[in-house]
Write a protein that holds these residues in place. Structure first.
Motif: not given
Length: 273
Positions: A151-157, A143-149, A92-96
């Motif tokens: 994605h922003e966290l993984m962008q930091l990574c 779900q919208a809150d979790i997806i948004t946060c 799921w995370l990889a698809r996101l």
């Protein structure tokens, strides 16, 4: 202080499991997850170990652990510590992440790591606040809150992640074939002779090579695989006795000891809503 454990399980987020531990003294044996894991230290000090390296982590440190990486995180000098963990389904995370060019393929590029970033702390706080709020307001757009946060966290990574791993942890060689056989049959009694024959090597070399590539002996890795399956069964409503039987443990006491050494709670505590 009485240690407290709280788990987040919600049908709205079938791809996520979360935990908050407060005032914990629990220690973890080296273990793996089949999920991508994100944690944050809320209080106390602990030692994070992965890939043969150890480092002290303190409040505000965010830990990211790739699926399959052998790791442990334990309180320093038997101090109490508090933390939050989120475990995410890797597919799921990889698809996101693949939906956005800047994070496409990120899970294949990054190593397990500690992220020291005020922005990362804020994002973890927002995610856990959303999970807590959802228990009160079931109509919140969780779900919208979790997806948004996320994605922003993984962008930091993505801005700081390491280059691709060069060690051959994937492939179709004999050792990987033995690993895959163990995964498929982990509920059964598998001998070293069987695995060595599949890998095309001696039992001694099999143990050495398993330790080098996967971070555990075949026996320890099999126990780890069984506990990961037991967690799924418990989340689906199975009793501890049924989970122990279905994953091939000879008795409940052994299952209880192995489960607690890797999950830091008993099967009953883990299954409790």
């Amino acid at each position: 202080m009485t240690p407290l454990q709280h788990f987040w399980h919600t049908p709205e987020l079938p791809f996520l499991e979360g935990r908050r531990a407060t005032g914990s003294l629990s220690c973890y044996a080296p273990h793996t997850h089949d999920s991508f894991s994100i944690g944050i230290v809320d209080g106390g000090q602990s030692v994070f170990s992965v890939a043969g390296r150890s480092m002290a982590i303190v409040p505000g440190d965010v830990v990211l652990v790739r699926a399959g990486d052998v790791h442990s995180c334990n309180p320093a000098e038997l101090q109490r510590w508090s933390y939050r963990m989120l475990h995410l389904d890797v597919h799921w995370l990889a698809r996101l992440l693949d939906e956005t060019p800047s994070t496409r393929g990120l899970l294949q590029r990054m190593d397990s790591q500690v992220l020291r970033s005020a922005s990362a702390v804020q994002l973890l706080n927002r995610m856990t606040a959303a999970l807590d709020a959802h228990q009160v307001d079931l109509h919140a757009d969780l779900q919208a809150d979790i997806i948004t946060c996320l994605h922003e966290l993984m962008q930091l990574c993505a801005e700081t992640c390491a280059s691709p791993l060069t060690m051959a942890t994937q492939g179709s060689d004999g050792l990987q074939a033995a690993h895959d056989f163990l995964q498929a049959h982990c509920r059964e009694r598998i001998t070293l002779d069987t695995l060595a024959a599949i890998a095309g090597t001696s039992r001694y070399q099999l143990i050495r090579q398993f330790n080098r590539r996967f971070g555990m002996t075949p026996h320890a890795l099999q126990l780890d695989m069984k506990i990961r399956q037991a967690r799924v069964l418990l989340r689906q409503g199975a009793s501890a006795a049924d989970a122990a039987y279905d994953t091939g443990f000879a008795d409940q006491s052994h299952f209880h000891r192995v489960f607690k050494s890797r999950v830091a709670v008993t099967p009953l505590q883990y299954a409790r809503p």
